[in-house]
Design an enzyme around this catalytic site. Structure first.
Site, PDB file in Angstrom:
ATOM      1  N   HIS A   1       0.830  -1.206   0.000  1.00 37.63           N
ATOM      2  CA  HIS A   1       0.000   0.000   0.000  1.00 37.63           C
ATOM      3  C   HIS A   1       0.864   1.256   0.000  1.00 37.63           C
ATOM      4  O   HIS A   1       0.360   2.365   0.034  1.00 37.63           O
ATOM      5  CB  HIS A   1      -0.964   0.001   1.196  1.00 37.63           C
ATOM      6  CG  HIS A   1      -0.295   0.151   2.511  1.00 37.63           C
ATOM      7  ND1 HIS A   1       0.230  -0.909   3.200  1.00 37.63           N
ATOM      8  CD2 HIS A   1      -0.044   1.242   3.247  1.00 37.63           C
ATOM      9  CE1 HIS A   1       0.767  -0.474   4.319  1.00 37.63           C
ATOM     10  NE2 HIS A   1       0.617   0.832   4.375  1.00 37.63           N
ATOM     11  N   GLY A   2       2.159   1.089  -0.039  1.00 37.48           N
ATOM     12  CA  GLY A   2       3.083   2.216  -0.091  1.00 37.48           C
ATOM     13  C   GLY A   2       4.492   1.705  -0.299  1.00 37.48           C
ATOM     14  O   GLY A   2       4.707   0.495  -0.471  1.00 37.48           O
ATOM     15  N   ALA A   3       5.447   2.585  -0.285  1.00 38.13           N
ATOM     16  CA  ALA A   3       6.829   2.182  -0.557  1.00 38.13           C
ATOM     17  C   ALA A   3       7.424   1.371   0.591  1.00 38.13           C
ATOM     18  O   ALA A   3       8.193   0.450   0.374  1.00 38.13           O
ATOM     19  CB  ALA A   3       7.690   3.405  -0.827  1.00 38.13           C
ATOM     20  N   GLY A   4       7.086   1.713   1.814  1.00 38.78           N
ATOM     21  CA  GLY A   4       7.678   1.043   2.970  1.00 38.78           C
ATOM     22  C   GLY A   4       8.967   1.714   3.395  1.00 38.78           C
ATOM     23  O   GLY A   4       9.638   2.384   2.607  1.00 38.78           O
TER      24      GLY A   4
ATOM     25  N   LYS B   1       4.611  17.514   9.384  1.00 43.49           N
ATOM     26  CA  LYS B   1       4.608  16.603  10.529  1.00 43.49           C
ATOM     27  C   LYS B   1       4.049  17.343  11.735  1.00 43.49           C
ATOM     28  O   LYS B   1       4.529  18.392  12.110  1.00 43.49           O
ATOM     29  CB  LYS B   1       6.037  16.108  10.779  1.00 43.49           C
ATOM     30  CG  LYS B   1       6.126  15.064  11.838  1.00 43.49           C
ATOM     31  CD  LYS B   1       7.544  14.569  11.955  1.00 43.49           C
ATOM     32  CE  LYS B   1       7.653  13.652  13.134  1.00 43.49           C
ATOM     33  NZ  LYS B   1       9.012  13.263  13.399  1.00 43.49           N
TER      34      LYS B   1
END
Length: 79
Positions: free
Chosen positions: A5-8, A78
């Site tokens: 679901h994403g790059a990791g 962030k």
């Protein structure tokens, strides 16, 4: 029938804070026009350099997915 679901993450949060170059990560985001809140080394845990290359991740799962659209961030703040 599952895929990423994403790059990791490429490195852990503390490792990113110790090893990534603050100026280089800020320049990386500035160069592609991403608004960001990276101001000090504590913010590097979510910097792009802490993550795997999404093109490599997608190439590794090309038998699982059909890429329909590629999204790019506009801002990374962030909290």
């Amino acid at each position: 029938m599952s895929c990423s679901h994403g790059a990791g993450r490429r490195m852990g949060r503390k490792q990113a804070q110790k090893e990534l170059d603050l100026a280089a990560e800020k320049e990386r985001l500035d160069a592609i026009g991403v608004i960001h809140g990276i101001r000090n080394t504590k913010d590097l845990d979510e910097a792009p350099g802490a993550y795997k290359d999404i093109s490599v991740v997608m190439a590794n799962q090309q038998d699982l997915v059909d890429i329909v659209v590629e999204l790019r961030p506009l801002a990374v703040i962030k909290g």
